[in-house]
Write an enzyme that holds these catalytic residues in place. Sequence first.
Site, PDB file in Angstrom:
ATOM      1  N   GLY A  46       1.317  -0.875  -0.053  1.00 58.12           N
ATOM      2  CA  GLY A  46      -0.002   0.020   0.292  1.00 58.12           C
ATOM      3  C   GLY A  46       0.853   1.273  -0.095  1.00 58.12           C
ATOM      4  N   GLN A  51       3.125   9.961   1.394  1.00 53.99           N
ATOM      5  CA  GLN A  51       4.483   9.265   0.624  1.00 53.99           C
ATOM      6  C   GLN A  51       5.352   9.439   0.224  1.00 53.99           C
ATOM      7  OE1 GLN A  51       2.626   5.344   1.828  1.00 53.99           O
ATOM      8  NE2 GLN A  51       4.121   5.134   3.009  1.00 53.99           N
ATOM      9  N   CYS A  91       6.155  -0.143   7.383  1.00 55.11           N
ATOM     10  CA  CYS A  91       5.306   0.759   6.290  1.00 55.11           C
ATOM     11  C   CYS A  91       6.288   1.375   5.684  1.00 55.11           C
ATOM     12  CB  CYS A  91       4.842   2.294   7.587  1.00 55.11           C
ATOM     13  SG  CYS A  91       4.689   3.692   6.377  1.00 55.11           S
ATOM     14  N   LEU A  92       6.340   2.060   4.375  1.00 55.11           N
ATOM     15  CA  LEU A  92       7.502   1.634   3.298  1.00 55.11           C
ATOM     16  C   LEU A  92       8.539   3.660   3.891  1.00 55.11           C
ATOM     17  CD1 LEU A  92       5.868   1.210  -0.400  1.00 55.11           C
ATOM     18  CD2 LEU A  92       7.660   0.151   1.273  1.00 55.11           C
ATOM     19  N   HIS A 133      -4.260   1.203   7.953  1.00 52.59           N
ATOM     20  CA  HIS A 133      -3.494   1.765   7.349  1.00 52.59           C
ATOM     21  C   HIS A 133      -2.919   2.776   6.737  1.00 52.59           C
ATOM     22  CE1 HIS A 133       1.543   0.731   7.716  1.00 52.59           C
ATOM     23  NE2 HIS A 133       1.722   1.427   6.563  1.00 52.59           N
ATOM     24  N   GLU A 134      -3.444   2.874   5.019  1.00 51.00           N
ATOM     25  CA  GLU A 134      -3.345   4.307   3.722  1.00 51.00           C
ATOM     26  C   GLU A 134      -4.371   4.735   4.185  1.00 51.00           C
ATOM     27  OE1 GLU A 134      -0.923   3.713   1.905  1.00 51.00           O
ATOM     28  OE2 GLU A 134      -0.494   1.595   2.770  1.00 51.00           O
ATOM     29  N   HIS A 137      -2.943   7.302   6.827  1.00 52.50           N
ATOM     30  CA  HIS A 137      -1.634   7.794   6.603  1.00 52.50           C
ATOM     31  C   HIS A 137      -2.530  10.028   5.656  1.00 52.50           C
ATOM     32  CE1 HIS A 137       1.878   6.497   6.188  1.00 52.50           C
ATOM     33  NE2 HIS A 137       1.638   5.232   5.675  1.00 52.50           N
TER      34      HIS A 137
HETATM   35 NI    NI Z   1       2.019   3.242   5.938  1.00 52.42          NI
END
Ligand code: NI
Length: 176
Positions: A46, A51, A91-92, A133-134, A137
């Site tokens: 995701g 991000q 998380c990236l 999660h997304e 953000h």
């Molecule tokens: Ni994330």
Amino acid sequence: MAIRTILTQGDPALTKRCHTVTRFDGKLADLLDDLKETLAEAGGVGLAAPQVGIIRRAVIVMPDPEKDEMIELINPEILAQEGEEDGLEGCLSIPGMWGYVKRPTWVKVRAQDRDGNWFETEGSGLAARCFCHELEHLEGHTYDEHVDRLYTAEEVDAMMEEEEQEKPKRGRRRKR
Ligand code: NI
């Protein structure tokens, strides 16, 4: 299409509440294509627009990592949720770290597609976790705010191994 730089923790873009998308134009389509390419390159499940430094309500979700399907969610909102489950999350934007977060076991989400059409989708397990999660953000929040501590990859591997070793032991105890 282009691969964009994924911002990491400490970047102010990750702490801002994102703006509603109002223009469903070529610029949005480019952003979505770039997000998909960036996500595929990073090997994540995701990615949210903030991000990559775009403070707009747009995310890409891979509901089933076994499949290549990516869902585009514009202006998404959770309509309904059920259950609660503790699970490992990463998380990236927080590379190399993981933490245990409680998320619903099922969610129903409403969102717009790149043309502005509203649709509903739902997911359970990892997919529900990914949606939550997304969407978080887009509010300027990240999963680490919910955890007592973060674990490195080595620590996660060690925990998994320990779990594997404990299983037969528990079994033996039960037999007595
Ligand atoms: Ni994330």
